[in-house]
Design an enzyme around this catalytic site. Structure first.
Site, PDB file in Angstrom:
ATOM      1  N   ASP A  28       0.759  -1.219   0.061  1.00  0.00           N
ATOM      2  CA  ASP A  28       0.141  -0.083   0.030  1.00  0.00           C
ATOM      3  C   ASP A  28       0.775   1.317   0.046  1.00  0.00           C
ATOM      4  O   ASP A  28       1.986   1.332   0.447  1.00  0.00           O
ATOM      5  CB  ASP A  28      -0.979   0.038   1.254  1.00  0.00           C
ATOM      6  N   GLY A  31       0.274   5.421  -4.688  1.00  0.00           N
ATOM      7  CA  GLY A  31      -0.337   6.735  -4.913  1.00  0.00           C
ATOM      8  C   GLY A  31       0.241   7.928  -4.175  1.00  0.00           C
ATOM      9  O   GLY A  31       0.844   8.565  -4.752  1.00  0.00           O
ATOM     10  N   ARG A  32       0.406   7.651  -2.700  1.00  0.00           N
ATOM     11  CA  ARG A  32       0.870   8.559  -1.763  1.00  0.00           C
ATOM     12  C   ARG A  32       2.507   8.936  -2.074  1.00  0.00           C
ATOM     13  O   ARG A  32       2.930   9.999  -2.347  1.00  0.00           O
ATOM     14  CB  ARG A  32       0.704   8.216  -0.418  1.00  0.00           C
ATOM     15  N   TRP A  33       3.168   7.962  -2.378  1.00  0.00           N
ATOM     16  CA  TRP A  33       4.550   7.907  -2.770  1.00  0.00           C
ATOM     17  C   TRP A  33       4.722   8.913  -3.935  1.00  0.00           C
ATOM     18  O   TRP A  33       5.338   9.882  -4.055  1.00  0.00           O
ATOM     19  CB  TRP A  33       5.175   6.595  -2.931  1.00  0.00           C
ATOM     20  N   ARG A  41       0.035   9.040 -10.146  1.00  0.00           N
ATOM     21  CA  ARG A  41       0.094   7.864  -9.408  1.00  0.00           C
ATOM     22  C   ARG A  41       0.714   6.473 -10.089  1.00  0.00           C
ATOM     23  O   ARG A  41       1.219   5.574  -9.507  1.00  0.00           O
ATOM     24  CB  ARG A  41      -1.451   7.646  -9.236  1.00  0.00           C
ATOM     25  N   SER A  73      -7.343  -5.919  -5.951  1.00  0.00           N
ATOM     26  CA  SER A  73      -8.596  -6.262  -5.046  1.00  0.00           C
ATOM     27  C   SER A  73      -9.876  -6.187  -5.958  1.00  0.00           C
ATOM     28  O   SER A  73      -9.754  -5.547  -6.859  1.00  0.00           O
ATOM     29  CB  SER A  73      -8.687  -5.682  -3.796  1.00  0.00           C
ATOM     30  N   ASN A  76     -10.803  -2.725  -6.315  1.00  0.00           N
ATOM     31  CA  ASN A  76      -9.871  -1.913  -7.175  1.00  0.00           C
ATOM     32  C   ASN A  76     -10.623  -1.426  -8.594  1.00  0.00           C
ATOM     33  O   ASN A  76     -10.107  -0.401  -9.057  1.00  0.00           O
ATOM     34  CB  ASN A  76      -8.457  -2.270  -7.291  1.00  0.00           C
ATOM     35  N   TRP A  77     -11.468  -2.207  -9.108  1.00  0.00           N
ATOM     36  CA  TRP A  77     -11.932  -1.696 -10.325  1.00  0.00           C
ATOM     37  C   TRP A  77     -12.921  -0.290 -10.054  1.00  0.00           C
ATOM     38  O   TRP A  77     -13.008   0.239 -11.203  1.00  0.00           O
ATOM     39  CB  TRP A  77     -13.258  -2.842 -10.457  1.00  0.00           C
ATOM     40  N   ARG A 196       1.862  -4.657   6.158  1.00  0.00           N
ATOM     41  CA  ARG A 196       1.270  -3.991   5.355  1.00  0.00           C
ATOM     42  C   ARG A 196       1.882  -2.552   5.667  1.00  0.00           C
ATOM     43  O   ARG A 196       2.412  -2.255   6.575  1.00  0.00           O
ATOM     44  CB  ARG A 196      -0.330  -3.718   5.898  1.00  0.00           C
TER      45      ARG A 196
HETATM   46  C1  FPP Z   1      -1.946   0.088  -3.509  1.00  0.00           C
HETATM   47  O1  FPP Z   1      -1.399   1.443  -3.444  1.00  0.00           O
HETATM   48  C2  FPP Z   1      -1.266  -0.424  -4.510  1.00  0.00           C
HETATM   49  C3  FPP Z   1      -2.042  -1.253  -5.587  1.00  0.00           C
HETATM   50  C4  FPP Z   1      -3.538  -1.294  -5.754  1.00  0.00           C
HETATM   51  C5  FPP Z   1      -1.255  -1.841  -6.689  1.00  0.00           C
HETATM   52  C6  FPP Z   1      -0.191  -2.777  -6.311  1.00  0.00           C
HETATM   53  C7  FPP Z   1       0.622  -3.393  -7.520  1.00  0.00           C
HETATM   54  C8  FPP Z   1       1.920  -3.263  -7.631  1.00  0.00           C
HETATM   55  C9  FPP Z   1       2.979  -2.871  -6.627  1.00  0.00           C
HETATM   56  C10 FPP Z   1       2.488  -3.590  -8.943  1.00  0.00           C
HETATM   57  C11 FPP Z   1       2.499  -5.215  -8.838  1.00  0.00           C
HETATM   58  C12 FPP Z   1       3.169  -5.855 -10.006  1.00  0.00           C
HETATM   59  C13 FPP Z   1       2.978  -7.186 -10.190  1.00  0.00           C
HETATM   60  C14 FPP Z   1       3.738  -7.622 -11.568  1.00  0.00           C
HETATM   61  C15 FPP Z   1       2.260  -8.265  -9.583  1.00  0.00           C
HETATM   62  P1  FPP Z   1      -2.538   2.592  -3.508  1.00  0.00           P
HETATM   63  O2  FPP Z   1      -2.488   3.051  -5.090  1.00  0.00           O
HETATM   64  O3  FPP Z   1      -3.676   2.277  -2.952  1.00  0.00           O
HETATM   65  O4  FPP Z   1      -1.923   3.741  -2.817  1.00  0.00           O
HETATM   66  P2  FPP Z   1      -2.547   5.111  -2.061  1.00  0.00           P
HETATM   67  O5  FPP Z   1      -3.269   4.435  -0.770  1.00  0.00           O
HETATM   68  O6  FPP Z   1      -1.221   5.848  -1.526  1.00  0.00           O
HETATM   69  O7  FPP Z   1      -3.386   5.584  -3.020  1.00  0.00           O
END
Ligand code: FPP
Length: 248
Positions: A28, A31-33, A41, A73, A76-77, A196
């Site tokens: 997780d 996006g924030r990174w 993002r 998940s 996530n859609w 996490r």
């Molecule tokens: C959650 O961070 C991250 C995801 C929903 C995507 C995770 C996918 C990857 C790290 C790529 C994996 C690659 C393969 C090939 C399996 P967020 O976007 O929710 O972050 P935020 O909470 O800061 O917005």
């Protein structure tokens, strides 16, 4: 994680025999990174994929036999269409790019979730990578994609109910061991440790059945900054826990 591709030995303060046999990760904070760096993002997801590769290597180097990550998940859609499309093509591209190396490094990849709803080209890449690595024994790498814990439990119930309806199974035969066989993760042990990132304290519908007794480690670090040192800290914390499984 930029410590190169050479084999890295287990840090001396970690006990090999008390390492988790299965680590699960909710990656997780991508996006924030990206936002903190003024980037779109998707750049966080791209960087997150590189970090995942390093974590997989680290698990293998240190003798952890199974790693499961939450890549996408069922919820996530609901993200903007452009981000969903990017993630799907990132998964597909990475599978294509990394397959040769996964074969060479003895990684067995598998996917859990409702895979039929994924783009056809991604499904084809998934099938190719699963079948090319199915005999590998170095590390079991499971990617949860279009995965939801409740959905997994419901599909297991449906499959069991069908068996009962067809007279192939008696209700009294349904116990925890039988139920586990109907889950996507039937042949992997339950995670010992859940990590996490980004400080969120939720399970977010991840491996709900399987994580009944998992130890949980939460770090404020955002996924794209998660490195070997951070993983080392998580394992040290795990080794200090006393796992009682409900006993004294
Ligand atoms: C959650 O961070 C991250 C995801 C929903 C995507 C995770 C996918 C990857 C790290 C790529 C994996 C690659 C393969 C090939 C399996 P967020 O976007 O929710 O972050 P935020 O909470 O800061 O917005």
């Amino acid at each position: 994680m930029s410590q190169g591709i050479c084999l890295q030995e287990l840090p001396v303060d970690l006990e090999q025999e008390r390492l988790p046999k299965h680590v699960a990760v909710i990656m997780d904070g991508n996006g924030r990174w990206a936002r903190d760096k003024g980037l779109p993002r998707i750049m966080g997801h791209r960087r997150g994929a590189s970090v995942l590769k390093e974590l997989l290597r680290c698990c293998k180097d240190w003798g952890i036999p199974a790693l499961t990550v939450y890549a996408f998940s069922t919820e996530n859609w609901g993200r903007p269409e452009g981000e969903v499309d990017f993630l799907m093509s990132l998964f597909e591209g990475k599978l294509r790019e990394e397959l040769r190396e996964m074969v060479a490094e003895d990684v067995q990849i598998q996917f859990v979730g409702n895979l039929q709803a994924l783009p056809k080209s991604l499904q084809a890449e998934i099938e190719r990578s699963v079948s090319a690595t199915q005999d590998n024994l170095g590390i079991r790498f499971t990617v949860a994609t279009n995965y939801g814990g409740r959905q997994e439990i419901v599909q297991a119930c449906r499959a069991i109910a069908t068996q009962v309806q067809q007279g192939k199974l008696q209700p009294e035969e349904i116990d925890e061991a039988l139920f586990k066989r109907y889950l996507y993760t039937a042949d992997v042990c339950d995670p010992d440790l859940l990590i996490r990132t980004s400080g969120e304290m939720r399970l977010s519908n991840f491996l709900l059945w399987q994580m009944a007794y998992s130890e949980i480690y939460i770090t404020e670090t955002l996924w794209p900054d998660f490195d070997r040192a951070e993983f080392h800290r998580a394992l040290s914390a795990y080794q200090q826990r006393s796992r009682r499984f409900g006993k004294v």
